[in-house]
Design a protein around this motif. Structure first.
Motif, mmCIF file in Angstrom:
data_model
loop_
_atom_site.group_PDB
_atom_site.id
_atom_site.type_symbol
_atom_site.label_atom_id
_atom_site.label_comp_id
_atom_site.label_asym_id
_atom_site.label_seq_id
_atom_site.Cartn_x
_atom_site.Cartn_y
_atom_site.Cartn_z
ATOM 1 N N UNK A 110 0.807 -1.225 0.000
ATOM 2 C CA UNK A 110 0.000 0.000 0.000
ATOM 3 C C UNK A 110 0.836 1.269 0.000
ATOM 4 N N UNK A 111 2.118 1.197 0.391
ATOM 5 C CA UNK A 111 2.977 2.390 0.427
ATOM 6 C C UNK A 111 4.398 1.981 0.099
ATOM 7 N N UNK A 112 5.105 2.871 -0.620
ATOM 8 C CA UNK A 112 6.495 2.654 -1.022
ATOM 9 C C UNK A 112 7.304 3.854 -0.543
ATOM 10 N N UNK A 113 8.480 3.583 0.071
ATOM 11 C CA UNK A 113 9.347 4.621 0.624
ATOM 12 C C UNK A 113 10.729 4.502 -0.006
ATOM 13 N N UNK A 114 11.216 5.608 -0.572
ATOM 14 C CA UNK A 114 12.584 5.704 -1.088
ATOM 15 C C UNK A 114 13.226 6.905 -0.410
ATOM 16 N N UNK A 115 14.323 6.676 0.298
ATOM 17 C CA UNK A 115 14.900 7.724 1.127
ATOM 18 C C UNK A 115 16.411 7.753 0.992
ATOM 19 N N UNK A 116 16.917 8.943 0.690
ATOM 20 C CA UNK A 116 18.336 9.205 0.811
ATOM 21 C C UNK A 116 19.222 8.676 -0.287
ATOM 22 N N UNK A 117 18.702 8.255 -1.426
ATOM 23 C CA UNK A 117 19.570 7.849 -2.539
ATOM 24 C C UNK A 117 18.987 8.395 -3.837
ATOM 25 N N UNK A 118 19.892 8.769 -4.720
ATOM 26 C CA UNK A 118 19.510 9.481 -5.927
ATOM 27 C C UNK A 118 18.877 8.548 -6.948
ATOM 28 N N UNK A 119 17.809 9.021 -7.541
ATOM 29 C CA UNK A 119 17.098 8.261 -8.564
ATOM 30 C C UNK A 119 17.492 8.809 -9.931
ATOM 31 N N UNK A 120 18.066 7.951 -10.747
ATOM 32 C CA UNK A 120 18.421 8.337 -12.111
ATOM 33 C C UNK A 120 17.246 8.079 -13.057
ATOM 34 N N UNK A 121 17.437 8.459 -14.293
ATOM 35 C CA UNK A 121 16.376 8.292 -15.284
ATOM 36 C C UNK A 121 16.075 6.820 -15.539
ATOM 37 N N UNK A 150 13.608 17.611 -15.040
ATOM 38 C CA UNK A 150 13.464 16.748 -16.207
ATOM 39 C C UNK A 150 12.750 15.445 -15.858
ATOM 40 N N UNK A 151 12.807 15.028 -14.587
ATOM 41 C CA UNK A 151 12.174 13.779 -14.175
ATOM 42 C C UNK A 151 10.747 13.969 -13.690
ATOM 43 N N UNK A 152 10.348 15.193 -13.392
ATOM 44 C CA UNK A 152 9.008 15.399 -12.847
ATOM 45 C C UNK A 152 7.887 15.036 -13.829
ATOM 46 N N UNK A 153 7.982 15.346 -15.128
ATOM 47 C CA UNK A 153 6.917 14.887 -16.039
ATOM 48 C C UNK A 153 6.752 13.370 -16.052
ATOM 49 N N UNK A 154 7.871 12.637 -16.010
ATOM 50 C CA UNK A 154 7.762 11.171 -15.954
ATOM 51 C C UNK A 154 7.128 10.724 -14.651
ATOM 52 N N UNK A 155 7.435 11.423 -13.543
ATOM 53 C CA UNK A 155 6.823 11.073 -12.263
ATOM 54 C C UNK A 155 5.331 11.379 -12.266
ATOM 55 N N UNK A 156 4.939 12.484 -12.892
ATOM 56 C CA UNK A 156 3.510 12.798 -12.991
ATOM 57 C C UNK A 156 2.774 11.765 -13.840
ATOM 58 N N UNK A 157 3.412 11.304 -14.920
ATOM 59 C CA UNK A 157 2.796 10.248 -15.734
ATOM 60 C C UNK A 157 2.687 8.948 -14.959
ATOM 61 N N UNK A 158 3.690 8.659 -14.120
ATOM 62 C CA UNK A 158 3.634 7.458 -13.294
ATOM 63 C C UNK A 158 2.476 7.534 -12.306
ATOM 64 N N UNK A 159 2.234 8.713 -11.735
ATOM 65 C CA UNK A 159 1.132 8.851 -10.769
ATOM 66 C C UNK A 159 -0.221 8.617 -11.425
ATOM 67 N N UNK A 160 -0.376 9.034 -12.673
ATOM 68 C CA UNK A 160 -1.657 8.815 -13.355
ATOM 69 C C UNK A 160 -1.862 7.359 -13.753
ATOM 70 N N UNK A 161 -0.791 6.599 -13.892
ATOM 71 C CA UNK A 161 -0.918 5.193 -14.282
ATOM 72 C C UNK A 161 -1.214 4.286 -13.109
ATOM 73 N N UNK A 162 -1.001 4.731 -11.884
ATOM 74 C CA UNK A 162 -1.325 3.927 -10.699
ATOM 75 C C UNK A 162 -2.783 4.188 -10.334
#
Length: 502
Positions: A110-121, A150-162
Motif C-alpha cells: 500500500x505504500x512505497x518509501x525511497x529515502x536518501x539515494x539518488x534516482x536516475x532516469x 526533467x524527471x518530474x513529467x515522468x513522475x507525474x505520468x507514473x502517478x496517473x498510471x497507478x
C-alpha cells in the motif's frame, strides 16, 4: 590492394562492435518491454533492473513498524541482538526500497518509501513499469532522492498510471527551476501532496496558485497541500490566495515555516470572506451562464413537444372508448346483451390504458432532459459541486461579490512573520462565516482550524467555553481537522479566539 570504397579492417571491426552493442541494447529494451510484471515488487524490481543493466540493485524490504518506549526496563540484549541492531542502524543509509503491506500477502503493498539515494532516469523508468502493477498502491514517499525538473513529467505520468495512488510526498528535493505544478494538473488524481523543504519560492508559488484554480479551470482532486519549510513570501502567499478564490476541493493547506508577513496574511484572509470578481472572472461567469441558458433552450422545445403530444394521444385513445350515439338508437332488443359486454369491457379496459399511457408518456418527457443536461444544470450531483462562478452573487457598489471560499477547513500559518495587523482580517472573516449559519453550498462549513504563532493563546474565559485541548496535534503544532467536535457553532468559537495576542 583494396578496392575503391572498401573499408580498412580496423574500421570494419569498429563498425561490427558498434552494431553488436546496438543489437544488445535493442535486445535489452525488447526484454524489458516483453517482461510482464507479476505484482510482486520483490521479484519484478530486480528483474527489470537486471534487464535495464543497472548495477547495484537496491533491496526491497519491509518497513519496520514504529517502536514505542516500554514502561519496563529492557533486558540486556544478547550478542546476536546487538549485532542485528548495529546492522539495522547502519543499513538505514544504504539504498533500499521499503514497503508497507495491507496484510501478509506480498501483493498487498500500500505504500512505497525511497529515502536518501539518488534516482536516475533509468531507475525511474524501472519504477514506472513495476509500480503500476501494484493494484493496492496508495502512497509513494520520495525523501531526498535528487529529483530534477526533467524527471518530474515522468513522475507525474507514473502517478496517473497507478489506479489507487492518492498520496505523493516529495520532501527534500529542491529544484533550480519551478516544476512542481506539473503534479497538480487537471488530469491529476492525487488527493494529498506534500512538498516540504523543497526551496519553493514566489515563482513556483505563482505556478502552484494557477494550478489550484483559474477562471477557466481548477483542481478537483487535491484535498490537502503541504508547502511548509519553503521560501514563500508575501508575494507567493498572494499568488496562492488567487488560486484559492475558485478552488472548492482543497480542505487543508499548510504554509508553516515560510516568510509570510501581514500583507500575505491579509490576502489569504480576504479569500475566506466575500470578495469582488475581477473582469476576467465576470467574463467567464457570463460565458457559463450563456452556455447554461443555451443548454436549457435546446431541451425546452422537446419537453413542450412531448407535453403537446400527450393530450392528443389521450383523446385519441379515449375517442374509441365512447360508444357511438347512432348505435344506441338503432340497436334492437336482441343486441342489448353484447352491448352490455362491450360496455363492461370499456369500463374495465380504458382506465388501465389511460393510466399506462400516461405513465409511459411522462418518463419520455423526463428522461431526455436528464440525459441532455437541463436536470444536471438545475439540480447538480452532490458529489460534483457547481462551478464557483455560478454561485449566488450579489451586487455591491457596481461589482459582483461572491460569498468566498468556505471549502477550506484547515489553514496552518505558524512560524511566519504575522503580527496583530494580519490577524484582524482573519477575525473578520471568521465572524462573517459564523453569522451565516446555513451555507449556500452543502458541505462547505468554513474554516474550522487556524494555526498561528505558538505565542497566541485564547482570551481569558474562552478556555472554559472551548473545552479540553485537542489530543491529536496537526502539522506545525496546530490542531487537526478531526479534533473539533460537537455542534458547528461550538466548534468554531475556539478558532476565533486563537486570534487574540498574549
Amino acid at each position: 590492394m583494396r578496392r575503391r570504397g572498401e573499408r580498412p579492417p580496423r574500421e570494419k571491426a569498429a563498425v561490427a562492435v558498434e552494431e553488436e552493442m546496438k543489437s544488445t541494447g535493442r535486445k535489452a529494451e525488447q526484454g524489458a518491454e516483453e517482461y510482464q510484471c507479476t505484482g510482486l515488487l520483490e521479484q519484478d524490481f530486480p528483474e527489470l533492473c537486471a534487464r535495464a543493466g543497472i548495477a547495484g540493485v537496491p533491496k526491497v524490504t519491509l518497513r519496520p513498524a514504529p517502536s514505542f518506549p516500554a514502561d519496563e526496563e529492557p533486558a540486556e540484549p544478547t550478542l546476536t541482538e546487538a549485532l542485528a541492531r548495529i546492522e539495522c542502524k547502519y543499513s538505514y543509509f544504504q539504498p533500499r526500497i521499503q514497503v508497507e503491506r495491507e496484510h501478509e500477502d506480498p501483493r498487498s503493498v500500500r505504500a512505497v518509501f525511497l529515502r536518501g539515494w539518488k534516482i536516475e532516469e533509468e531507475m525511474l523508468g524501472v519504477l514506472s513499469q513495476c509500480l503500476p502493477a501494484l493494484g493496492g498502491l496508495q502512497a509513494v514517499h520520495l525523501w531526498k532522492v535528487g529529483l530534477t525538473e526533467r524527471l518530474l513529467p515522468a513522475l507525474a505520468a507514473l502517478a496517473t498510471r497507478c489506479p489507487c495512488l492518492r498520496t505523493l510526498s516529495l520532501e527534500g528535493n529542491p529544484l533550480p527551476e519551478p516544476a512542481f505544478h506539473t503534479l497538480m494538473g487537471s488530469d491529476s488524481t492525487l488527493a494529498h501532496l506534500s512538498l516540504r523543504n523543497n526551496g519553493i519560492g514566489d515563482a513556483a508559488a505563482r505556478l502552484i496558485g494557477q494550478s489550484l484554480s483559474t477562471p477557466s479551470s481548477s483542481s478537483r482532486s487535491l484535498v490537502s497541500l503541504v508547502l511548509s519549510f519553503n521560501r514563500i513570501s508575501d508575494l507567493g502567499a498572494a499568488y496562492i490566495a488567487e488560486g484559492l478564490r475558485l478552488n472548492r476541493s482543497l480542505l487543508s493547506l499548510s504554509l508553516a515555516n515560510n516568510d509570510i508577513g501581514d500583507a500575505g496574511a491579509i490576502r489569504l484572509a480576504e479569500v475566506l470572506g466575500p470578495f469582488a470578481l475581477t473582469q476576467a472572472e465576470v467574463v467567464e461567469r457570463r460565458r457559463l451562464l450563456l452556455a447554461e441558458a443555451l443548454e436549457q433552450s435546446r431541451t425546452t422545445p422537446k419537453e413542450t413537444e412531448g407535453q403537446s403530444e400527450r393530450p392528443s394521444n389521450l383523446h385519441g385513445s379515449a375517442a374509441p372508448d365512447k360508444p357511438p350515439p347512432a348505435k344506441h338508437g338503432k340497436t334492437p332488443a336482441r343486441k342489448k346483451e353484447p352491448l352490455r359486454k362491450e360496455e363492461v369491457r370499456q369500463l374495465k379496459k380504458p382506465p388501465e390504458l389511460r393510466v399506462s399511457r400516461s405513465r409511459e408518456a411522462k418518463p419520455s418527457g423526463q428522461e431526455k432532459p436528464s440525459l441532455e443536461g437541463p436536470s444536471s444544470v438545475q439540480a447538480p450531483d452532490p458529489a460534483e459541486p457547481p462551478h464557483p462562478l455560478l454561485e449566488e452573487a450579489r451586487q455591491h457598489q457596481g461589482s459582483l461579490v461572491l460569498p468566498g471560499n468556505r471549502a477550506l477547513l484547515n489553514l496552518n500559518l505558524s512560524h511566519n512573520r504575522i503580527t496583530e495587523r494580519g490577524l484582524g482580517p482573519f477575525l473578520a472573516a471568521l465572524e462573517a462565516q459564523q453569522r451565516e449559519k446555513n451555507p449556500k453550498v452543502p458541505g462547505q462549513q468554513g474554516l474550522l482550524c487556524l494555526s498561528l504563532e505558538p505565542g497566541l493563546r485564547a482570551a481569558p474565559g474562552a478556555a472554559a467555553a472551548a473545552g479540553p485541548p485537542p489530543q491529536n496535534p496537526g502539522p506545525g503544532g496546530g490542531a487537526g481537522i478531526g479534533d473539533l467536535r460537537g455542534p458547528r457553532g461550538a466548534a468554531r468559537e475556539p478558532a476565533a479566539c486563537l486570534l487574540k495576542k498574549k
